[in-house]
Write an enzyme that holds these catalytic residues in place. Sequence first.
Site, PDB file in Angstrom:
ATOM      1  N   LYS A 114       0.132 -11.506   1.417  1.00 22.97           N
ATOM      2  CA  LYS A 114      -1.032 -11.992   0.668  1.00 22.97           C
ATOM      3  C   LYS A 114      -1.209 -13.499   0.773  1.00 22.97           C
ATOM      4  CE  LYS A 114      -1.963  -8.386  -2.674  1.00 22.97           C
ATOM      5  NZ  LYS A 114      -2.083  -7.974  -4.065  1.00 22.97           N
ATOM      6  N   LYS A 197      -6.472   0.387   7.288  1.00 24.21           N
ATOM      7  CA  LYS A 197      -6.661   1.262   6.139  1.00 24.21           C
ATOM      8  C   LYS A 197      -7.933   0.887   5.394  1.00 24.21           C
ATOM      9  CE  LYS A 197      -4.394  -0.784   2.177  1.00 24.21           C
ATOM     10  NZ  LYS A 197      -4.288  -0.377   0.821  1.00 24.21           N
ATOM     11  N   LYS A 200     -10.502  -2.414  -0.165  1.00 27.58           N
ATOM     12  CA  LYS A 200     -11.613  -3.057  -0.878  1.00 27.58           C
ATOM     13  C   LYS A 200     -11.885  -4.461  -0.357  1.00 27.58           C
ATOM     14  CE  LYS A 200      -8.485  -4.267  -4.591  1.00 27.58           C
ATOM     15  NZ  LYS A 200      -7.578  -3.246  -5.051  1.00 27.58           N
TER      16      LYS A 200
HETATM   17  P1  ATP Z   1      -6.679  -3.456  -1.033  1.00 27.74           P
HETATM   18  O1  ATP Z   1      -7.738  -2.584  -0.497  1.00 27.74           O
HETATM   19  O2  ATP Z   1      -7.137  -4.827  -1.423  1.00 27.74           O
HETATM   20  O3  ATP Z   1      -5.412  -3.416  -0.240  1.00 27.74           O
HETATM   21  P2  ATP Z   1      -6.258  -1.226  -2.465  1.00 27.74           P
HETATM   22  O4  ATP Z   1      -7.593  -0.643  -2.212  1.00 27.74           O
HETATM   23  O5  ATP Z   1      -5.046  -0.809  -1.679  1.00 27.74           O
HETATM   24  O6  ATP Z   1      -6.330  -2.776  -2.374  1.00 27.74           O
HETATM   25  P3  ATP Z   1      -4.720  -0.978  -4.803  1.00 27.74           P
HETATM   26  O7  ATP Z   1      -5.098  -1.326  -6.203  1.00 27.74           O
HETATM   27  O8  ATP Z   1      -3.653  -1.769  -4.141  1.00 27.74           O
HETATM   28  O9  ATP Z   1      -6.044  -0.998  -3.966  1.00 27.74           O
HETATM   29  O10 ATP Z   1      -4.310   0.532  -4.687  1.00 27.74           O
HETATM   30  C1  ATP Z   1      -4.606   1.477  -5.631  1.00 27.74           C
HETATM   31  C2  ATP Z   1      -4.066   2.800  -5.166  1.00 27.74           C
HETATM   32  O11 ATP Z   1      -4.868   3.319  -4.111  1.00 27.74           O
HETATM   33  C3  ATP Z   1      -2.645   2.748  -4.632  1.00 27.74           C
HETATM   34  O12 ATP Z   1      -1.942   3.885  -5.137  1.00 27.74           O
HETATM   35  C4  ATP Z   1      -2.806   2.850  -3.136  1.00 27.74           C
HETATM   36  O13 ATP Z   1      -1.713   3.477  -2.516  1.00 27.74           O
HETATM   37  C5  ATP Z   1      -4.065   3.677  -2.999  1.00 27.74           C
HETATM   38  N1  ATP Z   1      -4.802   3.348  -1.791  1.00 27.74           N
HETATM   39  C6  ATP Z   1      -5.414   2.177  -1.513  1.00 27.74           C
HETATM   40  N2  ATP Z   1      -6.019   2.207  -0.321  1.00 27.74           N
HETATM   41  C7  ATP Z   1      -5.788   3.438   0.187  1.00 27.74           C
HETATM   42  C8  ATP Z   1      -6.163   4.103   1.398  1.00 27.74           C
HETATM   43  N3  ATP Z   1      -6.894   3.498   2.318  1.00 27.74           N
HETATM   44  N4  ATP Z   1      -5.764   5.373   1.576  1.00 27.74           N
HETATM   45  C9  ATP Z   1      -5.024   6.002   0.641  1.00 27.74           C
HETATM   46  N5  ATP Z   1      -4.639   5.433  -0.512  1.00 27.74           N
HETATM   47  C10 ATP Z   1      -5.010   4.174  -0.755  1.00 27.74           C
END
Ligand code: ATP
Length: 331
Positions: A114, A197, A200
């Site tokens: 990060k 992946k 957001k």
């Molecule tokens: P960022 O997108 O900024 O990395 P994020 O979307 O991963 O953030 P988090 O708050 O870190 O959001 O994750 C929330 C939950 O969603 C976690 O349990 C994470 O494993 C899951 N998650 C996030 N992105 C994915 C994805 N692309 N596929 C499956 N699970 C996801």
Amino acid sequence: MAHPRLYSGMQPSSGSLHLGNYIGALQQWRGLQQDHDAFFSIVDLHAITVPQAPDVLREQVRTLAAQYIAGGIDPDRACLYVQSHVAAHAQLAWLLGTITGFGEASRMTQFKDKTARGGQEAASVGLFTYPILMAADILLYDAEIVPVGDDQKQHVELTRDLAERFNKRFGPTFTIPKPRILADGARIYDLQDPKAKMSKSADNDKGIVWLLDDPAKTAKKIRSAVTDTDGAIRADKESKPGVTNLLDILSAMTGTPVADLEAHFDGQGYGVFKTEVADAVVAELAPVRERTLELLADPAELDRLLAANADRAAEVADATLARAMGAMGLR
Ligand code: ATP
Ligand code: LTN
């Protein structure tokens, strides 16, 4: 026999969850709440480790709460609450910080990732101690199982190390948790860049299906997903990441195994395939979106529910905090 205790959380750091969060977290949690004593938190104290506008943050907390419920978390069964409403999180994080090595905390790869772009000088100390607060979340509830994506595995390992160290130094206090890592097919990728992946923080909005997108937009994003030129509808992560991702999405939406979907689409073209995926995603997400909007139309009711659940959570958390303080010679 009592159900095993389970804990997980998500940051209220965007205006909506995306399809990756839905499949990778919400759908899994929805199933797990049936046979676990589940606590799901909205980790706003974690979200403020990077700058957040106060009014936006307040709204994002409500939106996330509404999306949890609309997505199937039952607030009467699972304890769905906001982290900052329970003071014990910040308090236990302080205690745990005193037994965490500086070098140990410095080895957390998420902090390194990060801060790779902006540099560590620009990062807050809160971002550095983020994993210690996460350890406090988990240990306060005596969680045995922590469902997370593999990016969070290292933080759960740190939690285990801290709990073992504390118990050894101050006497048995904490339950040692186990991570439960997301299955491979539950990892969802960006529709425009299927090797990355779905996230957001991605630059291109076209690659992300937001749970609050309207159905027409969702369908369009899926029909425009990047595939390949080979024309075969089969899973192969290396050479066909786009098609594989769409198969995983369809499988998650319908409960049909990927192998059966491959057989079903044998000889068909990508147009038909994408339309089926789009229809399935819209069929699943449209009611979730509608229910979210309904819940958001009555913020007072949502706030009441979150306050009641914070009381439930605090009862458990305060008892653990008292135990930890007593063990350390405080109080
Ligand atoms: P960022 O997108 O900024 O990395 P994020 O979307 O991963 O953030 P988090 O708050 O870190 O959001 O994750 C929330 C939950 O969603 C976690 O349990 C994470 O494993 C899951 N998650 C996030 N992105 C994915 C994805 N692309 N596929 C499956 N699970 C996801
Ligand atoms: N760091 C996690 C969110 C999180 C969490 C937790 C997950 C905060 N506290 C406790 C499991 C248990 C994330 O970014 N996904």
